[in-house]
Design a protein around this motif. Structure first.
Motif: not given
Length: 145
Positions: A76-80, A89-99, A124-131
């Motif tokens: 499962v993809s998880q950019f977080t 208090n708000r995480p940044g995600f700039s270290e993730a690869a571009p989409p 599914r990449f980029g989807a709102d998934m329930q795991v």
């Protein structure tokens, strides 16, 4: 690449109420491509995870790998996983690869795991998934290339 690996007795992923991936015994792999990652990092991580001895042997010791047990993977993809929580208090995600690159490497990683002879189910990449999962142990391991 970063991965959070959970040994599971079962796991499944759904999108909009539709089941899109499901496994029995094996590993749930939450994966994130980071800035600068490429195929070598995906290859390295796939090989390492497939040989990681975290399944019990006959004596109850963690001494068997996914390859030894014939277990499956739910990837499962998880950019977080790229979250930077050093400031505020708000995480940044700039270290993730571009989409687009993240999706390409996610799919490539899943292909490499399958090429090792391991059953692969995916989200599914980029989807709102329930795991949903049943963590076995629990055994949860953080890996990074």
């Amino acid at each position: 690449m970063r991965a959070l690996i959970q040994r599971v007795s079962k796991a499944k992923v759904s999108v909009d109420g539709e089941l899109i991936g499901e496994i029995g015994s094996g590993l749930l792999i939450l994966i994130c491509a980071m800035q600068g990652d490429g195929e070598p990092q995906a290859d390295q991580l796939a090989a390492k995870i497939s040989k990681l001895r975290i399944f019990k042997d006959e004596a109850g010791k963690m001494n068997r790998s996914l390859l030894d047990t014939g277990g499956a993977t739910l990837i499962v993809s998880q950019f977080t996983l790229a979250a930077d929580t050093k400031r505020g208090n708000r995480p940044g995600f700039s270290e993730a690869a571009p989409p687009a690159e993240g999706e390409r490497l996610y799919e490539y990683f899943a292909e490499q795991v399958a090429a090792l002879g391991i059953e692969v189910a995916t989200g599914r990449f980029g989807a709102d998934m329930q795991v949903e999962l049943t963590n076995d142990g629990p055994v949860t391991i953080w890996m990074e290339t």
